[in-house]
Design an enzyme around this catalytic site. Structure first.
Site, short mmCIF file in Angstrom:
data_model
loop_
_atom_site.label_atom_id
_atom_site.label_comp_id
_atom_site.label_asym_id
_atom_site.label_seq_id
_atom_site.Cartn_x
_atom_site.Cartn_y
_atom_site.Cartn_z
N ASP A 32 -0.22 5.11 1.06
CA ASP A 32 -0.49 5.99 2.20
C ASP A 32 -0.55 5.20 3.50
O ASP A 32 -1.31 4.25 3.63
CB ASP A 32 -1.80 6.73 1.99
N ASP A 87 -1.92 -0.82 5.86
CA ASP A 87 -2.22 -0.23 7.16
C ASP A 87 -3.68 0.05 7.40
O ASP A 87 -4.05 0.55 8.47
CB ASP A 87 -1.48 1.12 7.30
N ASP A 112 0.86 -1.17 0.00
CA ASP A 112 0.00 0.00 0.00
C ASP A 112 0.91 1.24 0.00
O ASP A 112 2.11 1.14 0.28
CB ASP A 112 -0.90 -0.04 1.24
#
Length: 523
Positions: A287, A468, A285
């Protein structure tokens, strides 16, 4: 605003079996059923107008499906909806042709529509549900699936999930055995008897109001409601003991048992041993994983040290960035031409060697996204700090800078827009809501596609996914299915399907750097 709820305390040793509804819990076939019902009643309404010059309120795929159809046997669903419009037809017989104006005739016509949709669109499974069912079977629990549909066994076979259940009770069984449909307890009671487990020693999982009522009346020790339609309070009122958004919340993990997930950096040697002679395939991922979470998305800039690590890894193994951002945007931010980029949660993918994929039906939803964007911009204009970010195949509504007193207004507005556009589904993240096409596609499925497209579905490759956020949980569940590693970045108390954790983006950099060092040493 939907009330927040903590992770339910589902101690597996308290139960000996789990019984699961099929449509809406294990598979996403409820969407096809709803569409088939809408086609049926739209067509029948048009016929009544033409023949009798009499009309009735059109079928609402949200409210009417939930109130009169969901979870009930097919003919009962026909009768229930028609009676809500003060229409009373003869019941007929199950052998009635689809053209006969009887309850059974219309029900058989609905079946024809469903079979057509099933053939053209197929059915997807909820990866988190599959991961949960696999985990409880590994813990020694028995499992059964129940459905009012006569298509259950066909659907299970089609998605390759039939082996996950010790017993199946579907509409064919109900007809053969004379079992009453939901909300009567019969099919849940019968499933428990097939498993030879008293209902009080089993738990049930349902997404329909009639289903949680049926399981409760059957005396199950725990009734879990899965809220796919924004009906948490109704599920509780009909008999659910707890309500969750997704079975990911029940996945047993070290975090779920009160101990933190193992730290991937501290346990790097163990991961390296597990990797052995296999080559990793890295999925990341952006961000919150490669860059810290910032107040505004344009401020998330990749630092040069992380970029160098990604370049080094890309020279030794496959590396893909799988982001909710637009593909072109995240590719520009990372700036490494040799990597694979999957934007819009995997709807848009490019990579070296001419690799290209855009989910085939995604473009059909662009007008709906445009409508949603206009409505959101207009209705949220008076709320300070809110940011409506239009992506090609999604809309993100950021509320990190919104005053706490205004967050409910943002959520209520987003939910209202989503309810008016059933073609879109609402998801969430860290201080962000998103509207995406209601299609069976997510980061987990994008990773599966990439593994096949890049010829990485091999015994000598181990996928590793780092993320996250809520949108990464589908990919973590996918890692569980194929024996890969899921590394969650963030708070150790977070409930996740990942197998390991890293504290922050700094630790991500250190982990990836050690991986690059190891690959360079062994090359």
């Amino acid at each position: 605003m939907k009330q927040l709820h903590s992770k339910p305390n589902l101690t597996l040793t308290c139960y000996r079996a789990g019984v699961f509804d099929l449509d809406g819990v294990v598979t996403d076939s409820a969407r096809l059923h709803c569409l088939a019902w809408q086609r049926l009643f739209d067509a029948y309404r048009a016929e009544r107008v033409e023949q009798d010059r009499v009309s009735f309120a059109a079928f609402d795929p949200n409210e009417d499906y939930r109130r009169y159809i969901d979870g009930k046997p097919r003919y009962e669903g026909v009768r229930s909806f028609l009676e809500s419009r003060m229409i009373h037809l003869p019941f007929g017989t199950p052998q009635d042709s689809a053209d006969r104006e009887t309850v059974c005739g219309l029900g058989n016509r609905k079946q024809r529509f469903f079979e057509q949709l099933l053939a053209s669109q197929g059915v997807e499974v909820f990866a988190s549900s599959i991961a949960f069912i696999e985990s409880i079977r590994a813990a020694g629990l028995k499992t059964a699936v129940v459905s009012s549909s006569k298509n259950a066994r066909v659907v299970l076979t089609g998605v390759g999930a039939h082996h996950l259940f010790d017993a199946v009770v579907d509409g064919i069984d109900s007809e053969r055995l004379g079992l009453n449909g939901k909300p009567h307890p019969d099919i849940f009671s019968h499933a428990a008897s097939l498993l030879a487990i008293p209902p009080e020693r089993a738990f049930a999982v349902e997404d329909a109001l009639s289903g949680v009522e049926a399981a409760s009346r059957a005396g199950f020790g725990l009734v879990v409601g899965v809220d796919r339609a924004g009906q948490r309070e109704d599920l509780l009122a009909h008999g659910a003991d707890i309500v969750i958004d997704d079975l990911i919340e029940l996945l047993p993990s070290e975090a779920a048992q009160g101990a933190p997930l193992p730290d991937a950096l501290a346990g790097f040697d163990g991961i390296a041993e597990r990797l052995g002679h296999r080559l990793p395939a890295i999925f990341l991922d952006y961000d919150g994983t490669l860059t810290p979470i910032v107040a505004r998305p344009e401020l998330a800039i990749l630092d040069e040290a992380m970029r160098l690590i990604l370049k080094r890894l890309g020279q030794r193994c496959s590396v893909a960035i799988v982001s909710g951002r637009d593909r072109a945007n995240v590719a520009e931010l990372v700036g490494i031409g040799s990597l694979v980029y999957a934007g819009s949660h995997g709807f848009d993918i490019t990579g070296p060697g001419g690799l290209h994929m855009q989910y085939e039906r995604a473009a059909e939803f662009l007008p709906h996204l445009a409508t949603a964007e206009t409505q959101l911009q207009q209705r949220l204009a008076g709320i300070r700090g809110v940011l409506v970010e239009r992506k090609r195949f999604a809309i993100a509504i950021h509320y990190r800078l919104v005053a706490e007193s205004d967050v409910d207004r943002v959520l209520t507005t987003v939910e209202s827009v989503a309810e008016g556009l059933p073609q879109l589904r609402r998801t969430g993240g860290k201080k962000v809501f998103e509207l995406r096409p209601r299609l069976p596609w997510d980061k987990g499925k994008a990773v599966f596609w990439l593994l096949e497209a890049l010829d990485l579905s091999q015994a000598d490759v181990m996928p590793i996914y780092l993320g996250d956020d809520e949108t990464d949980e589908d990919a973590f569940a996918a890692m569980r299915e194929i024996g890969g590693l899921g590394l969650f970045v963030g708070d150790a108390s977070q409930v996740t399907a990942a197998s390991h954790r890293l504290s922050d983006t700094v630790c991500v950099g250190r982990f990836l750097e050690r991986l690059a060092d190891m690959l360079e040493t062994h090359s």
